[in-house]
Write an enzyme that holds these catalytic residues in place. Structure first.
Site, PDB file in Angstrom:
ATOM      1  N   ASP A 122       0.849  -1.189   0.000  1.00 39.23           N
ATOM      2  CA  ASP A 122       0.000   0.000   0.000  1.00 39.23           C
ATOM      3  C   ASP A 122       0.886   1.242   0.000  1.00 39.23           C
ATOM      4  O   ASP A 122       1.826   1.336   0.785  1.00 39.23           O
ATOM      5  CB  ASP A 122      -0.910  -0.002   1.236  1.00 39.23           C
ATOM      6  CG  ASP A 122      -1.992   1.056   1.139  1.00 39.23           C
ATOM      7  OD1 ASP A 122      -2.366   1.434   0.010  1.00 39.23           O
ATOM      8  OD2 ASP A 122      -2.478   1.503   2.199  1.00 39.23           O
ATOM      9  N   HIS A 129      -3.611  14.089   1.157  1.00 44.87           N
ATOM     10  CA  HIS A 129      -3.816  13.155   2.265  1.00 44.87           C
ATOM     11  C   HIS A 129      -2.594  13.146   3.190  1.00 44.87           C
ATOM     12  O   HIS A 129      -2.728  13.235   4.417  1.00 44.87           O
ATOM     13  CB  HIS A 129      -4.071  11.747   1.713  1.00 44.87           C
ATOM     14  CG  HIS A 129      -4.110  10.674   2.763  1.00 44.87           C
ATOM     15  ND1 HIS A 129      -5.175  10.516   3.622  1.00 44.87           N
ATOM     16  CD2 HIS A 129      -3.203   9.714   3.100  1.00 44.87           C
ATOM     17  CE1 HIS A 129      -4.931   9.495   4.438  1.00 44.87           C
ATOM     18  NE2 HIS A 129      -3.741   8.986   4.145  1.00 44.87           N
ATOM     19  N   GLU A 195     -10.098   3.964   4.008  1.00 45.86           N
ATOM     20  CA  GLU A 195      -9.231   4.698   3.095  1.00 45.86           C
ATOM     21  C   GLU A 195      -9.685   4.340   1.684  1.00 45.86           C
ATOM     22  O   GLU A 195      -9.598   3.177   1.272  1.00 45.86           O
ATOM     23  CB  GLU A 195      -7.746   4.358   3.321  1.00 45.86           C
ATOM     24  CG  GLU A 195      -7.255   4.882   4.671  1.00 45.86           C
ATOM     25  CD  GLU A 195      -5.747   4.857   4.854  1.00 45.86           C
ATOM     26  OE1 GLU A 195      -5.070   4.123   4.112  1.00 45.86           O
ATOM     27  OE2 GLU A 195      -5.259   5.577   5.753  1.00 45.86           O
ATOM     28  N   ARG A 233      -7.393   3.730  13.647  1.00 43.05           N
ATOM     29  CA  ARG A 233      -6.466   4.849  13.857  1.00 43.05           C
ATOM     30  C   ARG A 233      -5.826   4.851  15.228  1.00 43.05           C
ATOM     31  O   ARG A 233      -4.683   5.313  15.375  1.00 43.05           O
ATOM     32  CB  ARG A 233      -7.195   6.174  13.613  1.00 43.05           C
ATOM     33  CG  ARG A 233      -7.771   6.348  12.229  1.00 43.05           C
ATOM     34  CD  ARG A 233      -6.702   6.320  11.151  1.00 43.05           C
ATOM     35  NE  ARG A 233      -7.292   6.538   9.830  1.00 43.05           N
ATOM     36  CZ  ARG A 233      -6.650   6.315   8.699  1.00 43.05           C
ATOM     37  NH1 ARG A 233      -5.398   5.863   8.719  1.00 43.05           N
ATOM     38  NH2 ARG A 233      -7.244   6.521   7.541  1.00 43.05           N
ATOM     39  N   GLN A 236      -3.180   2.170  15.145  1.00 46.22           N
ATOM     40  CA  GLN A 236      -2.136   2.636  14.225  1.00 46.22           C
ATOM     41  C   GLN A 236      -1.241   3.700  14.875  1.00 46.22           C
ATOM     42  O   GLN A 236      -0.015   3.647  14.773  1.00 46.22           O
ATOM     43  CB  GLN A 236      -2.798   3.197  12.965  1.00 46.22           C
ATOM     44  CG  GLN A 236      -1.831   3.723  11.907  1.00 46.22           C
ATOM     45  CD  GLN A 236      -2.556   4.414  10.736  1.00 46.22           C
ATOM     46  OE1 GLN A 236      -3.778   4.473  10.700  1.00 46.22           O
ATOM     47  NE2 GLN A 236      -1.787   4.928   9.796  1.00 46.22           N
ATOM     48  N   LYS A 249      -3.924  -2.064  10.357  1.00 45.75           N
ATOM     49  CA  LYS A 249      -4.322  -2.172   8.956  1.00 45.75           C
ATOM     50  C   LYS A 249      -4.583  -3.620   8.530  1.00 45.75           C
ATOM     51  O   LYS A 249      -5.349  -3.863   7.596  1.00 45.75           O
ATOM     52  CB  LYS A 249      -3.180  -1.654   8.063  1.00 45.75           C
ATOM     53  CG  LYS A 249      -2.800  -0.212   8.277  1.00 45.75           C
ATOM     54  CD  LYS A 249      -3.694   0.693   7.483  1.00 45.75           C
ATOM     55  CE  LYS A 249      -3.076   2.087   7.362  1.00 45.75           C
ATOM     56  NZ  LYS A 249      -3.922   2.943   6.516  1.00 45.75           N
ATOM     57  N   THR A 253      -8.654  -5.828   4.170  1.00 44.65           N
ATOM     58  CA  THR A 253      -8.598  -4.877   3.055  1.00 44.65           C
ATOM     59  C   THR A 253      -9.600  -5.364   2.025  1.00 44.65           C
ATOM     60  O   THR A 253      -9.513  -6.511   1.583  1.00 44.65           O
ATOM     61  CB  THR A 253      -7.186  -4.850   2.422  1.00 44.65           C
ATOM     62  OG1 THR A 253      -6.219  -4.556   3.441  1.00 44.65           O
ATOM     63  CG2 THR A 253      -7.091  -3.816   1.318  1.00 44.65           C
ATOM     64  N   GLU A 356      -9.506  12.561   8.023  1.00 48.32           N
ATOM     65  CA  GLU A 356      -9.375  13.890   7.426  1.00 48.32           C
ATOM     66  C   GLU A 356     -10.715  14.628   7.410  1.00 48.32           C
ATOM     67  O   GLU A 356     -10.774  15.824   7.669  1.00 48.32           O
ATOM     68  CB  GLU A 356      -8.874  13.780   5.984  1.00 48.32           C
ATOM     69  CG  GLU A 356      -7.465  13.264   5.844  1.00 48.32           C
ATOM     70  CD  GLU A 356      -7.179  12.920   4.392  1.00 48.32           C
ATOM     71  OE1 GLU A 356      -6.828  13.822   3.633  1.00 48.32           O
ATOM     72  OE2 GLU A 356      -7.344  11.734   4.037  1.00 48.32           O
TER      73      GLU A 356
END
Ligand code: MN
Length: 409
Positions: A122, A129, A195, A233, A236, A249, A253, A356
């Site tokens: 990734d 971003h 994401e 998050r 992470q 993560k 996916t 974001e």
């Protein structure tokens, strides 16, 4: 491009110019995966159609198969020949009687993971971003790291947890520690995020020790899908220093079930944004026709559009990412997947992640149903879609990648 005899709904993203590949089963034969091609509201049973029209052994061998691996590994000349053959089957009125019995309504098939993921990488290629995340995670410092404009930053993810659209996403648990906490605690993530990304699927492999240059991109990359890099998050933020993303993560996916062939994307190619740092020669695409792609993406949360990320705004292209990923001699295998990184444009309404959109929860997102979100709640469903320009003013559809959050176990 000749027109197809298959009836197409108005604005179908699956016209004759697209012909994305997937793998499907039917309720009648749930244990027999087959190669399919989307056309209008149908899925062409490609192997059965190959036999019905008396296709060449080379074409039949790669389509009459339980997976796309054989086709993907065969390389660009075969990809071109197979696509030309399928185009003929779906446009020549003389073949209609042979091919039409092998069109299955799309609502009657189950779409499976379209390829067997080999390695998964990734990237982090949106300047908007990366700048936003730098400001959130490292306030008061330069938001982009010093290397950011010199190389496409990436990490190796977990190929075994790449799942197809509509696979439920179990809320992960792990260590969480806010800067204000004295010690970490363990439990379900409180900051589960999305994401919105674009995935590139490698077909033809490469030899260990030999880099794949910028100009060889189309010889190795089979096609393009949509991808949601689910991210916890809080996990992470605590774990990522100094080696990068790990358990925040790797739990899942999601990818879309249709792979749009690179050949379908000629009209979508655009120049990437102007770069303000001169790249090293192996990343310098200024002399070649570059591989920016004008995909218009939409992100929906429980049916409401929350963002429209513009893929054309990405700083690094997929060809540069592939060149960088192999410049040390690392080899490619069929099924290698690399993703663009979160797609965020310059505007607030173009951000591809909740961190974001809500600025790490400071500005909750109001939904039309009266509720608000900082991060995802159990039961929430996120769907990412995209279209791209096709030939003659048409739009190509990428379908969707969707997933619903279920409670931690
Ligand atoms: Mn990502």
């Amino acid at each position: 491009m000749p027109s197809t005899w298959v009836p197409l709904p108005t604005d179908s993203g699956y016209g004759i110019d697209n012909l994305p590949y997937g793998v499907f089963t039917t309720d009648h034969e749930p244990d027999r995966p087959r190669v399919g091609v989307a056309i209008g509201d149908f899925v062409l049973d490609a192997g059965a159609a190959a036999h019905a029209v008396g296709a060449t052994p080379e074409v039949s061998a790669v389509l009459d198969a339980p997976s796309l691996t054989g086709l993907m590994a065969a390389g660009r000349p075969t990809w071109r020949g197979v696509r030309a053959a399928i185009t003929t089957w779906l446009t020549d009125p003389g073949l209609r009687a042979s091919v039409e019995p092998h069109l299955i309504p799309r609502r009657d098939v189950v779409l499976r993971l379209p390829f067997e993921p080999a390695d998964y990488v990734d990237f982090y290629a949106s300047e908007h971003h990366a700048t936003n995340l730098g400001r959130i995670f490292r306030p008061g410092t330069e938001p982009l790291s010093p290397n950011w404009k010199h190389l496409p930053i990436g990490y190796h993810g977990r190929a075994g947890t790449v799942v197809v659209s509509h696979t439920p996403i179990v809320r992960p648990s792990g260590q969480r520690k806010a800067p204000t906490d004295a010690v970490p605690s363990f439990g379900p993530t409180r900051r589960l995020d999305i994401e919105a990304e674009v995935g590139f699927v490698v077909g033809a492999g490469s030899e260990l020790g030999t880099p794949v240059g910028l100009g060889d991109f189309a010889d190795h990359v089979f096609g393009v899908c949509l991808l949601n890099d689910w991210s916890a998050r809080d996990i992470q933020a605590w774990e990522y220093v100094p080696l990068g993303p790990f358990l925040g993560k790797s739990f899942a996916t999601s990818v879309s079930p249709w792979i749009v062939p690179l050949e379908a994307l000629d009209a979508a190619r655009v120049a990437p944004p102007a770069r303000d740092v001169e790249p090293l020669p192996y990343l310098d695409d200024r002399a070649a026709e570059p591989w920016g792609l004008d995909l218009s993406m939409e992100v929906r949360l429980n049916g409401h559009v929350i963002s429209r990320p513009p893929f054309a705004s990405m700083y690094w292209t997929a060809a540069q990412q592939l060149a960088h990923m192999t410049v040390n001699g690392a080899s490619l295998r069929p099924g290698d997947l690399f993703a663009s990184g979160t797609v965020s444009g310059p505007e607030v309404g173009e951000r591809g992640a909740l961190i974001e959109i809500t600025w790490n929860g400071e500005n909750p997102l109001k939904l039309p149903d009266g509720s608000s979100r900082t991060y995802l709640e159990d039961g929430d469903e996120v769907t990412i879609t995209a279209t791209a320009p096709g030939p003659n003013g048409t739009r190509l559809g990428f379908g969707e990648v969707s997933g619903r959050i279920v409670a931690a176990r």
